[in-house]
Design a protein around this motif. Structure first.
Motif, short mmCIF file in Angstrom:
data_model
loop_
_atom_site.label_atom_id
_atom_site.label_comp_id
_atom_site.label_asym_id
_atom_site.label_seq_id
_atom_site.Cartn_x
_atom_site.Cartn_y
_atom_site.Cartn_z
N VAL A 253 -5.69 78.30 65.14
CA VAL A 253 -6.45 77.07 65.31
C VAL A 253 -5.49 75.90 65.39
CG1 VAL A 253 -8.15 75.58 64.18
CG2 VAL A 253 -8.38 78.06 64.04
N PRO A 254 -5.73 74.93 66.30
CA PRO A 254 -4.89 73.72 66.28
C PRO A 254 -4.90 73.11 64.87
CG PRO A 254 -6.31 73.71 68.21
CD PRO A 254 -6.76 74.85 67.33
N PRO A 255 -3.78 72.58 64.40
CA PRO A 255 -3.70 72.11 63.02
C PRO A 255 -4.32 70.73 62.80
CG PRO A 255 -1.61 71.81 64.09
CD PRO A 255 -2.50 72.51 65.08
N VAL A 256 -5.55 70.57 63.26
CA VAL A 256 -6.27 69.32 63.05
C VAL A 256 -7.76 69.62 63.09
CG1 VAL A 256 -6.31 68.74 65.53
CG2 VAL A 256 -6.48 66.92 63.85
N ALA A 257 -8.53 68.90 62.31
CA ALA A 257 -9.99 69.00 62.38
C ALA A 257 -10.55 67.59 62.39
CB ALA A 257 -10.55 69.78 61.19
N LEU A 258 -11.58 67.40 63.16
CA LEU A 258 -12.27 66.12 63.26
C LEU A 258 -13.61 66.27 62.56
CD1 LEU A 258 -11.45 65.66 67.02
CD2 LEU A 258 -10.32 64.51 65.11
#
Length: 143
Positions: A70-75
């Motif tokens: 998973v890309p290392p960011v969450a919105l």
């Protein structure tokens, strides 16, 4: 430096597909577009989501992380109630999002679910009944 964020920039693989998802699918309105290069969407009174073609992103900023996972960011997008969470998750699914976690009551006292956009960026859709969640909804004019 003030504690403030005015742009959140995501480098995306296919800007046209990203536009179809956010604009055509979710109904968001671009504030600015340079076709094939970048699109800005206002996501708060003083906050823009910048969706930038990954090649242009890398040319200016540097190579992006690659590999599985998973890309290392969450919105996060908060809602004033659980029904709102369910509605947004359903809208995202209809727009083509991958639902990665159905809405559920969480151990921290709230209710949330997750979807992935066309590039795999995770969005948490949450109802937070705690003081901070209530404050954020009030500040957004939703409480």
């Amino acid at each position: 430096m003030d504690a403030r964020v005015t742009f959140i920039t995501l480098g995306v693989r296919d800007l046209a597909a990203t536009r179809r998802f956010y604009v055509d699918g979710l109904g968001w309105e671009p504030a600015f577009e340079a076709p094939g290069e970048v699109m800005f969407v206002r996501v708060g009174p003083a906050v823009m989501l910048s969706l930038w073609d990954r090649a242009a992103f890398e040319a200016e900023i540097g190579a992006t992380q690659t590999g599985p996972g998973v890309p290392p960011v969450a919105l996060a997008h908060n809602m004033p109630d659980e029904a709102g969470v369910d509605r947004v998750i359903a809208d995202a699914a209809a727009a083509g999002a991958e639902i990665v976690a159905l809405p559920a009551r969480r151990e921290w006292g709230g209710y949330s679910g997750y979807f992935a956009d066309p590039d795999g960026f995770r969005w948490e859709i949450a109802y937070n009944p705690g003081p901070l969640g209530v404050e954020l909804m009030r500040d957004a004019g939703l409480a």
